[in-house]
Design a protein around this motif. Sequence first.
Motif, PDB file in Angstrom:
ATOM      1  N   GLY A 273       0.807  -1.217   0.000  1.00  0.00           N
ATOM      2  CA  GLY A 273       0.000   0.000   0.000  1.00  0.00           C
ATOM      3  C   GLY A 273       0.835   1.260   0.000  1.00  0.00           C
ATOM      4  N   ILE A 274       2.035   1.210   0.578  1.00  0.00           N
ATOM      5  CA  ILE A 274       2.940   2.365   0.568  1.00  0.00           C
ATOM      6  C   ILE A 274       3.279   2.753  -0.870  1.00  0.00           C
ATOM      7  CG2 ILE A 274       5.308   3.103   1.117  1.00  0.00           C
ATOM      8  CD1 ILE A 274       3.560   3.213   3.482  1.00  0.00           C
ATOM      9  N   ALA A 275       3.700   1.768  -1.661  1.00  0.00           N
ATOM     10  CA  ALA A 275       4.083   2.040  -3.045  1.00  0.00           C
ATOM     11  C   ALA A 275       2.884   2.478  -3.874  1.00  0.00           C
ATOM     12  CB  ALA A 275       4.733   0.800  -3.662  1.00  0.00           C
ATOM     13  N   ILE A 276       1.748   1.822  -3.684  1.00  0.00           N
ATOM     14  CA  ILE A 276       0.561   2.174  -4.453  1.00  0.00           C
ATOM     15  C   ILE A 276       0.132   3.602  -4.162  1.00  0.00           C
ATOM     16  CG2 ILE A 276      -1.893   1.659  -4.741  1.00  0.00           C
ATOM     17  CD1 ILE A 276      -1.210  -1.297  -4.350  1.00  0.00           C
ATOM     18  N   ALA A 277       0.135   3.982  -2.878  1.00  0.00           N
ATOM     19  CA  ALA A 277      -0.245   5.342  -2.513  1.00  0.00           C
ATOM     20  C   ALA A 277       0.710   6.370  -3.103  1.00  0.00           C
ATOM     21  CB  ALA A 277      -0.299   5.478  -0.995  1.00  0.00           C
ATOM     22  N   ALA A 278       2.003   6.068  -3.094  1.00  0.00           N
ATOM     23  CA  ALA A 278       2.994   7.011  -3.612  1.00  0.00           C
ATOM     24  C   ALA A 278       2.890   7.163  -5.120  1.00  0.00           C
ATOM     25  CB  ALA A 278       4.399   6.547  -3.230  1.00  0.00           C
ATOM     26  N   LEU A 279       2.513   6.093  -5.822  1.00  0.00           N
ATOM     27  CA  LEU A 279       2.419   6.130  -7.278  1.00  0.00           C
ATOM     28  C   LEU A 279       1.088   6.681  -7.770  1.00  0.00           C
ATOM     29  CD1 LEU A 279       4.006   2.640  -8.023  1.00  0.00           C
ATOM     30  CD2 LEU A 279       5.042   4.859  -8.550  1.00  0.00           C
ATOM     31  N   LEU A 280       0.043   6.592  -6.940  1.00  0.00           N
ATOM     32  CA  LEU A 280      -1.280   7.036  -7.365  1.00  0.00           C
ATOM     33  C   LEU A 280      -1.647   8.395  -6.794  1.00  0.00           C
ATOM     34  CD1 LEU A 280      -3.418   3.757  -7.392  1.00  0.00           C
ATOM     35  CD2 LEU A 280      -2.163   4.879  -9.248  1.00  0.00           C
ATOM     36  N   GLU A 281      -0.673   9.256  -6.622  1.00  0.00           N
ATOM     37  CA  GLU A 281      -0.962  10.654  -6.331  1.00  0.00           C
ATOM     38  C   GLU A 281      -1.513  11.293  -7.607  1.00  0.00           C
ATOM     39  OE1 GLU A 281      -0.912  12.520  -3.748  1.00  0.00           O
ATOM     40  OE2 GLU A 281       0.290  11.491  -2.219  1.00  0.00           O
ATOM     41  N   LYS A 282      -2.625  12.018  -7.491  1.00  0.00           N
ATOM     42  CA  LYS A 282      -3.258  12.589  -8.678  1.00  0.00           C
ATOM     43  C   LYS A 282      -2.371  13.635  -9.358  1.00  0.00           C
ATOM     44  CE  LYS A 282      -7.237  10.387  -8.588  1.00  0.00           C
ATOM     45  NZ  LYS A 282      -8.553  11.010  -8.676  1.00  0.00           N
ATOM     46  N   SER A 283      -1.655  14.423  -8.566  1.00  0.00           N
ATOM     47  CA  SER A 283      -0.770  15.435  -9.131  1.00  0.00           C
ATOM     48  C   SER A 283       0.551  14.801  -9.548  1.00  0.00           C
ATOM     49  CB  SER A 283      -0.494  16.539  -8.114  1.00  0.00           C
ATOM     50  OG  SER A 283       0.540  17.401  -8.562  1.00  0.00           O
ATOM     51  N   PRO A 284       0.956  14.949 -10.811  1.00  0.00           N
ATOM     52  CA  PRO A 284       2.235  14.342 -11.227  1.00  0.00           C
ATOM     53  C   PRO A 284       3.424  14.895 -10.468  1.00  0.00           C
ATOM     54  CG  PRO A 284       1.362  15.790 -12.948  1.00  0.00           C
ATOM     55  CD  PRO A 284       0.281  15.629 -11.923  1.00  0.00           C
ATOM     56  N   GLY A 285       3.330  16.122  -9.981  1.00  0.00           N
ATOM     57  CA  GLY A 285       4.424  16.687  -9.212  1.00  0.00           C
ATOM     58  C   GLY A 285       4.583  16.057  -7.849  1.00  0.00           C
ATOM     59  N   GLU A 286       3.495  15.529  -7.288  1.00  0.00           N
ATOM     60  CA  GLU A 286       3.530  14.867  -5.989  1.00  0.00           C
ATOM     61  C   GLU A 286       3.770  13.367  -6.101  1.00  0.00           C
ATOM     62  OE1 GLU A 286       3.234  16.256  -2.872  1.00  0.00           O
ATOM     63  OE2 GLU A 286       3.493  18.126  -3.957  1.00  0.00           O
ATOM     64  N   ARG A 287       3.685  12.838  -7.294  1.00  0.00           N
ATOM     65  CA  ARG A 287       3.771  11.385  -7.501  1.00  0.00           C
ATOM     66  C   ARG A 287       5.212  10.909  -7.361  1.00  0.00           C
ATOM     67  NH1 ARG A 287       1.238  10.743 -12.834  1.00  0.00           N
ATOM     68  NH2 ARG A 287      -0.491  11.694 -11.701  1.00  0.00           N
ATOM     69  N   ALA A 288       5.391   9.727  -6.810  1.00  0.00           N
ATOM     70  CA  ALA A 288       6.738   9.166  -6.652  1.00  0.00           C
ATOM     71  C   ALA A 288       7.296   8.744  -8.004  1.00  0.00           C
ATOM     72  CB  ALA A 288       6.691   7.961  -5.721  1.00  0.00           C
ATOM     73  N   PRO A 289       8.524   9.134  -8.347  1.00  0.00           N
ATOM     74  CA  PRO A 289       9.166   8.611  -9.560  1.00  0.00           C
ATOM     75  C   PRO A 289       9.457   7.120  -9.396  1.00  0.00           C
ATOM     76  CG  PRO A 289      10.304  10.570  -8.714  1.00  0.00           C
ATOM     77  CD  PRO A 289       9.373  10.106  -7.643  1.00  0.00           C
ATOM     78  N   VAL A 290       9.517   6.415 -10.504  1.00  0.00           N
ATOM     79  CA  VAL A 290       9.767   4.972 -10.417  1.00  0.00           C
ATOM     80  C   VAL A 290      11.134   4.690  -9.802  1.00  0.00           C
ATOM     81  CG1 VAL A 290       8.213   4.367 -12.303  1.00  0.00           C
ATOM     82  CG2 VAL A 290      10.590   4.939 -12.813  1.00  0.00           C
ATOM     83  N   GLN A 291      12.109   5.575 -10.048  1.00  0.00           N
ATOM     84  CA  GLN A 291      13.430   5.355  -9.450  1.00  0.00           C
ATOM     85  C   GLN A 291      13.355   5.406  -7.929  1.00  0.00           C
ATOM     86  OE1 GLN A 291      12.655   7.518 -11.836  1.00  0.00           O
ATOM     87  NE2 GLN A 291      14.277   7.750 -13.360  1.00  0.00           N
ATOM     88  N   ALA A 292      12.507   6.310  -7.397  1.00  0.00           N
ATOM     89  CA  ALA A 292      12.411   6.466  -5.950  1.00  0.00           C
ATOM     90  C   ALA A 292      11.621   5.341  -5.304  1.00  0.00           C
ATOM     91  CB  ALA A 292      11.753   7.812  -5.618  1.00  0.00           C
ATOM     92  N   ILE A 293      10.698   4.729  -6.052  1.00  0.00           N
ATOM     93  CA  ILE A 293       9.869   3.690  -5.460  1.00  0.00           C
ATOM     94  C   ILE A 293      10.533   2.320  -5.535  1.00  0.00           C
ATOM     95  CG2 ILE A 293       8.459   2.744  -7.353  1.00  0.00           C
ATOM     96  CD1 ILE A 293       7.201   4.271  -4.022  1.00  0.00           C
TER      97      ILE A 293
END
Length: 378
Positions: A273-293
């Motif tokens: 759920g941590i990764a899903i929440a970080a990747l599914l931020e609606k704002s692309p600026g707030e979304r986790a990059p794949v490198q960071a996840i």
Amino acid sequence: MAVPMLPESGEPAGPPAPAAPPALPADPGPPPADPAPIAGRYALDAQVGHGATGSIWAATDQLLRRRVALKRIDIPRDMGPVEAAELRERTLREARAVAALTNPHIVTVYDILAGPDTDPVIVMELLEGRSLARTLAAIGRMTPEQAATIGVAVASALAAAHSRGIVHRDVKPANIFIGGDGMVKLTDFGTARGRLDTTLTGIGLVVGSPAYIAPELITGSPAGPAADAWSLGCTLFACVEGRPPFHGATPLETVTATVHDPVPPHPHAGELGIAIAALLEKSPGERAPVQAILPVLREIAADPSGIRVDLSRPDEPPAAAGPTPAPEDPDPTVATPSAVTQTMPSPMATWRRRLRLRRGHTASPATDTGPAIGEFTD
């Protein structure tokens, strides 16, 4: 000299299969009526796939004596000569860029066949297995550890592509391939580039997979690496819940929900759920990059390398054994940390704090180390 064209999909070439990554069917059809090798070396065996962007054929490289897949990129016959030339050049440019990528989770491109008046043909490795979409249709859903292993592989492939300025633009279970040995590969690079730079109507009609499209693309923004991150989040959600986060009766209902509705709960995600929440931020600026996840996914994955996913179900504990006790460490790592790393926060704990602060929660030592089940599904 013009490059010989692959037969049209309507010519006899064995029973066509649904659109899928290049793979050997369980029962290949007979060879095409014309046995002449393509480009003098690739002997066609059978058509194994056909989708919106072209057809895929199993073939034999007679020079190197190995099985390959040939994908023809179909140029619409009603397209003007200038637009057709631009589409051919863009296809070739992207195929060359993908061929230059070295990552075990990206399908290898061996050759590119092109002529001034023929549709481009990409020669790539032939995979045996089935797509993640077909796997999920068969098993329903998988464990967070299995899904995270797939996530490591896909995120690794995307990180390699993003570092070279390549955006996949069509990450979804149908484009993720699981080999018979459990090897995970991301397929179909570049084919969505021209199709996703369109309006909402164009996306709904052409792409046909609105459940995995980032909200910024739906509203007309250009595609970037963050869009791939969103699609990865939707894919991980589908792995553990058996369906993507947003799905309506029509494509329009689906994309409307993607833009306006909150991310639904995902109770089977566990620590994923941590990764899903970080990747599914609606704002692309707030979304986790794949490198960071990637480090977060590695902490959860059954195989932190992402090389192979084991889809077998763990044995259920005997009824007399009673409930399984909770682990002492709520954030287990994949290996025993050294004295130095014991003092460093894990990537998972770091993302917990980031998400909590973004969404107005108050960080505390007690909750920062606790399980993440359902924690970020507001």
